[in-house]
Design a protein around this motif. Structure first.
Motif, PDB file in Angstrom:
ATOM      1  N   ALA A 171       0.165  -6.958   1.011  1.00 28.97           N
ATOM      2  CA  ALA A 171      -0.073  -6.660  -0.402  1.00 28.97           C
ATOM      3  C   ALA A 171      -0.405  -7.928  -1.182  1.00 28.97           C
ATOM      4  O   ALA A 171      -1.068  -7.882  -2.222  1.00 28.97           O
ATOM      5  CB  ALA A 171       1.156  -5.980  -1.012  1.00 28.97           C
ATOM      6  N   LYS A 172       0.038  -9.074  -0.670  1.00 33.74           N
ATOM      7  CA  LYS A 172      -0.269 -10.367  -1.270  1.00 33.74           C
ATOM      8  C   LYS A 172      -1.377 -11.090  -0.507  1.00 33.74           C
ATOM      9  O   LYS A 172      -2.188 -11.803  -1.093  1.00 33.74           O
ATOM     10  CB  LYS A 172       0.999 -11.233  -1.309  1.00 33.74           C
ATOM     11  N   VAL A 173      -1.390 -10.894   0.810  1.00 37.22           N
ATOM     12  CA  VAL A 173      -2.371 -11.589   1.645  1.00 37.22           C
ATOM     13  C   VAL A 173      -3.799 -11.168   1.286  1.00 37.22           C
ATOM     14  O   VAL A 173      -4.688 -12.021   1.141  1.00 37.22           O
ATOM     15  CB  VAL A 173      -2.092 -11.329   3.137  1.00 37.22           C
ATOM     16  N   ILE A 174      -4.041  -9.873   1.146  1.00 32.56           N
ATOM     17  CA  ILE A 174      -5.409  -9.381   0.935  1.00 32.56           C
ATOM     18  C   ILE A 174      -6.024  -9.881  -0.382  1.00 32.56           C
ATOM     19  O   ILE A 174      -7.143 -10.415  -0.385  1.00 32.56           O
ATOM     20  CB  ILE A 174      -5.462  -7.847   1.000  1.00 32.56           C
ATOM     21  N   PRO A 175      -5.342  -9.762  -1.539  1.00 32.44           N
ATOM     22  CA  PRO A 175      -5.955 -10.258  -2.784  1.00 32.44           C
ATOM     23  C   PRO A 175      -6.242 -11.759  -2.749  1.00 32.44           C
ATOM     24  O   PRO A 175      -7.321 -12.197  -3.169  1.00 32.44           O
ATOM     25  CB  PRO A 175      -4.908  -9.927  -3.858  1.00 32.44           C
ATOM     26  N   LEU A 176      -5.282 -12.553  -2.254  1.00 34.24           N
ATOM     27  CA  LEU A 176      -5.493 -14.004  -2.230  1.00 34.24           C
ATOM     28  C   LEU A 176      -6.560 -14.379  -1.209  1.00 34.24           C
ATOM     29  O   LEU A 176      -7.354 -15.304  -1.443  1.00 34.24           O
ATOM     30  CB  LEU A 176      -4.172 -14.710  -1.902  1.00 34.24           C
ATOM     31  N   ILE A 231     -18.205  -3.280  -1.691  1.00 37.17           N
ATOM     32  CA  ILE A 231     -17.267  -4.320  -1.254  1.00 37.17           C
ATOM     33  C   ILE A 231     -15.985  -4.268  -2.067  1.00 37.17           C
ATOM     34  O   ILE A 231     -14.877  -4.315  -1.521  1.00 37.17           O
ATOM     35  CB  ILE A 231     -17.928  -5.709  -1.353  1.00 37.17           C
ATOM     36  N   ILE A 232     -16.104  -4.160  -3.380  1.00 33.63           N
ATOM     37  CA  ILE A 232     -14.919  -4.140  -4.246  1.00 33.63           C
ATOM     38  C   ILE A 232     -14.050  -2.925  -3.967  1.00 33.63           C
ATOM     39  O   ILE A 232     -12.818  -3.027  -3.835  1.00 33.63           O
ATOM     40  CB  ILE A 232     -15.345  -4.192  -5.729  1.00 33.63           C
ATOM     41  N   VAL A 233     -14.663  -1.738  -3.858  1.00 33.34           N
ATOM     42  CA  VAL A 233     -13.895  -0.516  -3.580  1.00 33.34           C
ATOM     43  C   VAL A 233     -13.232  -0.599  -2.206  1.00 33.34           C
ATOM     44  O   VAL A 233     -12.071  -0.197  -2.034  1.00 33.34           O
ATOM     45  CB  VAL A 233     -14.811   0.721  -3.667  1.00 33.34           C
ATOM     46  N   THR A 234     -13.947  -1.135  -1.225  1.00 36.10           N
ATOM     47  CA  THR A 234     -13.384  -1.254   0.120  1.00 36.10           C
ATOM     48  C   THR A 234     -12.183  -2.195   0.137  1.00 36.10           C
ATOM     49  O   THR A 234     -11.159  -1.900   0.780  1.00 36.10           O
ATOM     50  CB  THR A 234     -14.454  -1.764   1.107  1.00 36.10           C
ATOM     51  N   VAL A 235     -12.280  -3.314  -0.568  1.00 39.25           N
ATOM     52  CA  VAL A 235     -11.149  -4.245  -0.647  1.00 39.25           C
ATOM     53  C   VAL A 235      -9.955  -3.569  -1.323  1.00 39.25           C
ATOM     54  O   VAL A 235      -8.803  -3.735  -0.890  1.00 39.25           O
ATOM     55  CB  VAL A 235     -11.553  -5.528  -1.402  1.00 39.25           C
ATOM     56  N   ILE A 236     -10.205  -2.786  -2.369  1.00 41.83           N
ATOM     57  CA  ILE A 236      -9.121  -2.061  -3.048  1.00 41.83           C
ATOM     58  C   ILE A 236      -8.460  -1.068  -2.102  1.00 41.83           C
ATOM     59  O   ILE A 236      -7.229  -0.942  -2.062  1.00 41.83           O
ATOM     60  CB  ILE A 236      -9.660  -1.352  -4.304  1.00 41.83           C
ATOM     61  N   LEU A 237      -9.277  -0.352  -1.318  1.00 46.97           N
ATOM     62  CA  LEU A 237      -8.716   0.596  -0.348  1.00 46.97           C
ATOM     63  C   LEU A 237      -7.845  -0.115   0.684  1.00 46.97           C
ATOM     64  O   LEU A 237      -6.793   0.396   1.078  1.00 46.97           O
ATOM     65  CB  LEU A 237      -9.853   1.344   0.362  1.00 46.97           C
ATOM     66  N   ILE A 238      -8.283  -1.293   1.105  1.00 43.55           N
ATOM     67  CA  ILE A 238      -7.487  -2.064   2.063  1.00 43.55           C
ATOM     68  C   ILE A 238      -6.176  -2.515   1.427  1.00 43.55           C
ATOM     69  O   ILE A 238      -5.117  -2.510   2.075  1.00 43.55           O
ATOM     70  CB  ILE A 238      -8.298  -3.261   2.586  1.00 43.55           C
ATOM     71  N   ILE A 239      -6.226  -2.893   0.143  1.00 39.50           N
ATOM     72  CA  ILE A 239      -4.986  -3.262  -0.557  1.00 39.50           C
ATOM     73  C   ILE A 239      -4.034  -2.066  -0.605  1.00 39.50           C
ATOM     74  O   ILE A 239      -2.816  -2.221  -0.435  1.00 39.50           O
ATOM     75  CB  ILE A 239      -5.306  -3.773  -1.978  1.00 39.50           C
ATOM     76  N   LEU A 240      -4.579  -0.865  -0.802  1.00 31.67           N
ATOM     77  CA  LEU A 240      -3.746   0.338  -0.823  1.00 31.67           C
ATOM     78  C   LEU A 240      -3.107   0.606   0.546  1.00 31.67           C
ATOM     79  O   LEU A 240      -2.065   1.256   0.631  1.00 31.67           O
ATOM     80  CB  LEU A 240      -4.580   1.548  -1.264  1.00 31.67           C
ATOM     81  N   LEU A 241      -3.742   0.123   1.597  1.00 36.85           N
ATOM     82  CA  LEU A 241      -3.206   0.276   2.952  1.00 36.85           C
ATOM     83  C   LEU A 241      -2.321  -0.911   3.359  1.00 36.85           C
ATOM     84  O   LEU A 241      -1.869  -0.968   4.501  1.00 36.85           O
ATOM     85  CB  LEU A 241      -4.347   0.401   3.967  1.00 36.85           C
ATOM     86  N   SER A 242      -2.095  -1.834   2.436  1.00 39.29           N
ATOM     87  CA  SER A 242      -1.443  -3.092   2.791  1.00 39.29           C
ATOM     88  C   SER A 242      -0.022  -2.893   3.322  1.00 39.29           C
ATOM     89  O   SER A 242       0.412  -3.605   4.241  1.00 39.29           O
ATOM     90  CB  SER A 242      -1.429  -4.035   1.586  1.00 39.29           C
ATOM     91  N   LYS A 243       0.714  -1.940   2.788  1.00 36.67           N
ATOM     92  CA  LYS A 243       2.080  -1.692   3.268  1.00 36.67           C
ATOM     93  C   LYS A 243       2.052  -1.275   4.732  1.00 36.67           C
ATOM     94  O   LYS A 243       2.838  -1.771   5.554  1.00 36.67           O
ATOM     95  CB  LYS A 243       2.753  -0.617   2.417  1.00 36.67           C
ATOM     96  N   GLN A 244       1.133  -0.355   5.072  1.00 42.30           N
ATOM     97  CA  GLN A 244       1.013   0.105   6.459  1.00 42.30           C
ATOM     98  C   GLN A 244       0.558  -1.028   7.374  1.00 42.30           C
ATOM     99  O   GLN A 244       1.010  -1.127   8.529  1.00 42.30           O
ATOM    100  CB  GLN A 244       0.021   1.275   6.540  1.00 42.30           C
ATOM    101  N   LEU A 245      -0.335  -1.889   6.878  1.00 43.99           N
ATOM    102  CA  LEU A 245      -0.798  -3.021   7.683  1.00 43.99           C
ATOM    103  C   LEU A 245       0.336  -4.007   7.952  1.00 43.99           C
ATOM    104  O   LEU A 245       0.433  -4.564   9.051  1.00 43.99           O
ATOM    105  CB  LEU A 245      -1.954  -3.735   6.975  1.00 43.99           C
TER     106      LEU A 245
END
Length: 335
Positions: free
Chosen positions: A283-288, A207-221
């Motif tokens: 990039a802010k939405v996913i962590p919060l 779960i933690i690694v997947t969330v990090i990967l999604i954060i890395l994709l945040s600009k594209q999202l």
């Protein structure tokens, strides 16, 4: 936007994130303290740093309450982030893992797994949940896709309801035929009371690694959220971004269902609150979203214990259904 306004926006996000982390920490302490056995803060410290297996309260804290509460946080993170990504990719403010077939698909595959492999360990259950989420989500998203520019919000919701009902019916049929009612009822109602350290050992890193990967994709999202045509014009590989994002979303949903069963509306409520607070920059939405998702499920589980171990899914739904109706009345487009 001026430099001063940008800085103020960043301060707002930082403040919101720190405050959310503090709320989650306080909620975690309250949840560990609350229960049939009275626990003091000093006892929690002793159980964590000076564990003594001969002391009953230490066993309660380390083997029951901490795994249960950490499980609630992880599941909340997974479901909330999953919802945020699905809403962004489909541009549908009503999207949620439970509303587009992910949870029902995961439950269906878990029922099949228990029917034919009743001694399956948790790693196999996670794979089954992931496979089921892929099946349910793919059917709904393919049927909800339009030829013009992305997904049709109403079509996705209607298809999701139909596919979820069908897969749920199949799960219940398998449960009746193979006498799995108790196991299937657990996944239907949703609950974190059975979370163990073994489950956390397998699920937490993924779960933690997947969330990090999604954060890395945040600009594209964030760019994709502006529209498929515009994202393509800006040089983004829309198909690749959408595919990777949805696969990661299905992985999160599948693991969450394998851990605690079907819990609806977490992925619907939390992303809307976060976007209202800090905007649509992923990039802010996913962590919060991850932090507040963990807080919501942990809060719901604590309330459930106060009500005599009521199903967590029911508590979240009690909050989520009115909010869902509110979003429908607004048109569902608050991305």
């Amino acid at each position: 936007m001026t430099q001063k306004q940008k800085k103020q926006k960043q301060i707002n996000f930082t403040s919101a994130f720190i405050l959310s982390c503090l709320l989650l920490f306080v909620m975690l302490l309250i949840s560990i303290l609350y229960g049939d056995a009275r626990i003091h803060l000093s006892t929690i410290y002793q159980a964590i740093f000076h564990y003594n297996p001969s002391i009953e309260q230490h066993n309660i804290i380390s083997e029951i309450r901490i795994p249960r509460d950490l499980g609630a946080v992880l599941v909340g993170m997974a479901l909330a982030v999953s919802g945020a990504v699905v809403q962004g990719v489909t541009k549908n403010g009503l999207a949620d893992p439970s509303l587009i077939g992910l949870n029902a698909g995961a439950s269906f595959m878990l029922a099949v797994t228990y029917a034919f492999y009743p001694s399956a360990n948790f790693s196999i259950l996670m794979l089954a949940g992931f496979a089921g989420a892929v099946i349910g989500g793919t059917i709904v998203l393919l049927m909800g896709r339009t030829r013009q520019d992305g997904f049709n919000p109403i079509r996705i919701i209607l298809t999701g309801a139909a596919v979820s009902a069908f897969l749920t019916a199949l799960s219940q049929g398998i449960a009746l035929f193979f006498k799995l009612n108790q196991d299937i009822n657990f996944w239907s109602m949703g609950g974190v009371s059975g979370t163990t350290w073994i489950q956390l050992k397998w699920s937490a890193p993924i779960i933690i690694v997947t969330v990090i990967l999604i954060i890395l994709l945040s600009k594209q999202l964030t760019i994709l959220n502006l529209g498929e045509s515009l994202a393509t014009g800006l040089g983004q590989n829309v198909t690749w971004i959408r595919t990777i994002s949805l696969v990661l979303t299905m992985l999160l949903a599948g693991i969450a269902v394998a851990m605690v069963g079907q819990i609806a509306f977490v992925g619907l409520i939390v992303p809307h609150i976060v976007r209202f607070l800090i905007g649509t920059d992923y990039a802010k939405v996913i962590p919060l979203t991850a932090v507040l998702g963990g807080f919501l499920v942990l809060l719901a589980d604590t309330i459930a214990r106060m009500l005599g171990d009521a199903p967590v899914g029911a508590i979240v739904s009690f909050i989520g259904v009115p909010y869902f109706i509110y979003l429908i009345r607004k048109g569902g487009r608050t991305i």
